[in-house]
Design a protein around this motif. Sequence first.
Motif, PDB file in Angstrom:
ATOM      1  N   SER A 108       0.738  -1.329   0.039  1.00  0.00           N
ATOM      2  CA  SER A 108       0.068   0.250   0.132  1.00  0.00           C
ATOM      3  C   SER A 108       0.962   1.199  -0.062  1.00  0.00           C
ATOM      4  O   SER A 108       2.093   1.215   0.135  1.00  0.00           O
ATOM      5  CB  SER A 108      -0.886   0.111   1.224  1.00  0.00           C
ATOM      6  OG  SER A 108      -0.066   0.341   2.336  1.00  0.00           O
ATOM      7  N   TYR A 109       0.422   2.421  -0.369  1.00  0.00           N
ATOM      8  CA  TYR A 109       1.134   3.636  -0.331  1.00  0.00           C
ATOM      9  C   TYR A 109       1.649   3.894   1.106  1.00  0.00           C
ATOM     10  O   TYR A 109       2.688   4.204   1.440  1.00  0.00           O
ATOM     11  CB  TYR A 109       0.351   4.773  -0.690  1.00  0.00           C
ATOM     12  CG  TYR A 109       1.000   6.128  -0.175  1.00  0.00           C
ATOM     13  CD1 TYR A 109       2.104   6.628  -0.956  1.00  0.00           C
ATOM     14  CD2 TYR A 109       0.573   6.940   0.956  1.00  0.00           C
ATOM     15  CE1 TYR A 109       2.706   7.718  -0.546  1.00  0.00           C
ATOM     16  CE2 TYR A 109       1.324   7.828   1.342  1.00  0.00           C
ATOM     17  CZ  TYR A 109       2.417   8.446   0.629  1.00  0.00           C
ATOM     18  OH  TYR A 109       3.146   9.394   1.066  1.00  0.00           O
ATOM     19  N   GLU A 110       0.805   3.692   2.148  1.00  0.00           N
ATOM     20  CA  GLU A 110       1.173   3.721   3.700  1.00  0.00           C
ATOM     21  C   GLU A 110       2.131   2.647   4.169  1.00  0.00           C
ATOM     22  O   GLU A 110       3.110   3.285   4.708  1.00  0.00           O
ATOM     23  CB  GLU A 110      -0.042   3.406   4.620  1.00  0.00           C
ATOM     24  CG  GLU A 110      -1.240   4.419   4.543  1.00  0.00           C
ATOM     25  CD  GLU A 110      -2.299   4.316   3.211  1.00  0.00           C
ATOM     26  OE1 GLU A 110      -1.966   3.456   2.467  1.00  0.00           O
ATOM     27  OE2 GLU A 110      -2.717   5.289   3.076  1.00  0.00           O
ATOM     28  N   LYS A 111       2.402   1.637   3.383  1.00  0.00           N
ATOM     29  CA  LYS A 111       3.493   0.685   3.879  1.00  0.00           C
ATOM     30  C   LYS A 111       5.031   1.380   3.068  1.00  0.00           C
ATOM     31  O   LYS A 111       5.876   1.207   3.782  1.00  0.00           O
ATOM     32  CB  LYS A 111       3.267  -0.702   3.550  1.00  0.00           C
ATOM     33  CG  LYS A 111       2.163  -1.312   4.561  1.00  0.00           C
ATOM     34  CD  LYS A 111       1.858  -2.808   4.026  1.00  0.00           C
ATOM     35  CE  LYS A 111       1.387  -3.492   4.949  1.00  0.00           C
ATOM     36  NZ  LYS A 111       0.597  -4.688   4.650  1.00  0.00           N
ATOM     37  N   PHE A 112       4.565   1.807   1.980  1.00  0.00           N
ATOM     38  CA  PHE A 112       5.601   2.302   1.014  1.00  0.00           C
ATOM     39  C   PHE A 112       6.175   3.517   2.039  1.00  0.00           C
ATOM     40  O   PHE A 112       7.473   3.641   2.051  1.00  0.00           O
ATOM     41  CB  PHE A 112       5.343   3.016  -0.219  1.00  0.00           C
ATOM     42  CG  PHE A 112       6.145   3.910  -0.733  1.00  0.00           C
ATOM     43  CD1 PHE A 112       7.321   3.672  -1.364  1.00  0.00           C
ATOM     44  CD2 PHE A 112       5.904   5.258  -0.768  1.00  0.00           C
ATOM     45  CE1 PHE A 112       8.371   4.690  -1.719  1.00  0.00           C
ATOM     46  CE2 PHE A 112       6.564   6.340  -1.234  1.00  0.00           C
ATOM     47  CZ  PHE A 112       7.777   6.232  -1.552  1.00  0.00           C
ATOM     48  N   ALA A 113       5.366   4.502   2.410  1.00  0.00           N
ATOM     49  CA  ALA A 113       5.824   5.704   3.043  1.00  0.00           C
ATOM     50  C   ALA A 113       6.504   5.335   4.496  1.00  0.00           C
ATOM     51  O   ALA A 113       7.492   5.820   4.624  1.00  0.00           O
ATOM     52  CB  ALA A 113       4.579   6.589   3.350  1.00  0.00           C
ATOM     53  N   GLU A 114       6.042   4.238   4.986  1.00  0.00           N
ATOM     54  CA  GLU A 114       6.561   3.528   6.395  1.00  0.00           C
ATOM     55  C   GLU A 114       7.805   3.367   6.109  1.00  0.00           C
ATOM     56  O   GLU A 114       9.059   3.627   6.722  1.00  0.00           O
ATOM     57  CB  GLU A 114       5.735   2.882   7.107  1.00  0.00           C
ATOM     58  CG  GLU A 114       6.080   2.453   8.241  1.00  0.00           C
ATOM     59  CD  GLU A 114       5.266   1.093   8.726  1.00  0.00           C
ATOM     60  OE1 GLU A 114       5.734   0.150   9.534  1.00  0.00           O
ATOM     61  OE2 GLU A 114       3.907   0.983   8.326  1.00  0.00           O
ATOM     62  N   THR A 119      13.961   3.878   6.043  1.00  0.00           N
ATOM     63  CA  THR A 119      15.166   3.849   5.243  1.00  0.00           C
ATOM     64  C   THR A 119      15.802   5.049   5.325  1.00  0.00           C
ATOM     65  O   THR A 119      17.133   5.158   5.477  1.00  0.00           O
ATOM     66  CB  THR A 119      14.837   3.216   3.861  1.00  0.00           C
ATOM     67  OG1 THR A 119      14.448   2.145   4.141  1.00  0.00           O
ATOM     68  CG2 THR A 119      16.081   3.046   3.300  1.00  0.00           C
ATOM     69  N   ALA A 120      15.167   6.203   5.144  1.00  0.00           N
ATOM     70  CA  ALA A 120      15.751   7.460   4.765  1.00  0.00           C
ATOM     71  C   ALA A 120      16.076   7.972   6.430  1.00  0.00           C
ATOM     72  O   ALA A 120      17.410   8.563   6.258  1.00  0.00           O
ATOM     73  CB  ALA A 120      14.993   8.424   4.176  1.00  0.00           C
ATOM     74  N   VAL A 121      15.484   8.016   7.350  1.00  0.00           N
ATOM     75  CA  VAL A 121      15.786   8.307   8.761  1.00  0.00           C
ATOM     76  C   VAL A 121      16.946   7.535   9.068  1.00  0.00           C
ATOM     77  O   VAL A 121      17.773   7.927  10.065  1.00  0.00           O
ATOM     78  CB  VAL A 121      14.479   8.475   9.543  1.00  0.00           C
ATOM     79  CG1 VAL A 121      15.054   8.750  10.998  1.00  0.00           C
ATOM     80  CG2 VAL A 121      13.517   9.314   8.997  1.00  0.00           C
TER      81      VAL A 121
END
Length: 197
Positions: A108-114, A119-121
Motif C-alpha cells: 500500500s502507499y502507507e507501507k511504502f511511506a513507512e 530507510t531515509a531516517v
Amino acid sequence: MAFTLPPLPYADDALEPDYSARIISFHYGKHHKTYVDNLNKLIAGTDLESTSLEEIIKLAAADPTKAGMFNNAAQIWNHTFFWNCMKPKGGGKPQGALAAQIDAAFGSYEKFAEQFKATAVGRFGSGWGWLVLEGGALKIVATPNAETPMTKGQVALLTVDVWEHAYYLDYQNRRPDFVQAFLDKLVNWDFVAANLA
Ligand SMILES: [Fe+2]
C-alpha cells in the motif's frame, strides 16, 4: 565546456513553509553550487571537459584515484534530481499506474511511506533515501555520502537528501519530521512517474 548549476524548477520560496527559501539559498545556492565549482576545477584542462556528467560519475566510480571527482559529480547529479523530486503543493499519495505499482511492490502507499521514511531516517550520517527500479522491481534503498543508484545497476525514481545540510536550518535535528514533510507536502509524483516510464 564547464558544468553549470542547473536552474531550480520553481521559485526559491515556492516550497514554503515546508522547505524555506532560506534553506534553499544555502542548499542550492551554496552546497549544490560548490559541487559544480569543485568538479569544474577537477576537470579543467582535461579531456573530461567534453564528457557528460553521467559518464564522469560512472568512470570516476570505477577508479579509486578519482574519489573526489566522483563525490562532486555524483552530488551534482543527486541534487539536481532531488530538486526535481519536489514541487509546490506536492506530496501525498501518487495516482494512476504509479500508485498501482507502489501498491503491488509494497502492499500500500502507507507501507511504502513507512519503509521509505524508516530507510531515509535510518541512514546513519550523510546520504540519500531512494526509490529505485532494479531488475524491473521497485525497491527502497539508502546510499551513504555521494553514492548514487546509477553506479549500482539501479534507475533512480525518487530521492530525499538526508545530509544535515538538507534540513538543519528548517528542522534542526528532526530528520524524521523533514522526511515526513517531504512525503506529505513536497514529493513530485509526476516526476517519479516520468522516471518510471
Ligand atoms: Fe544536499
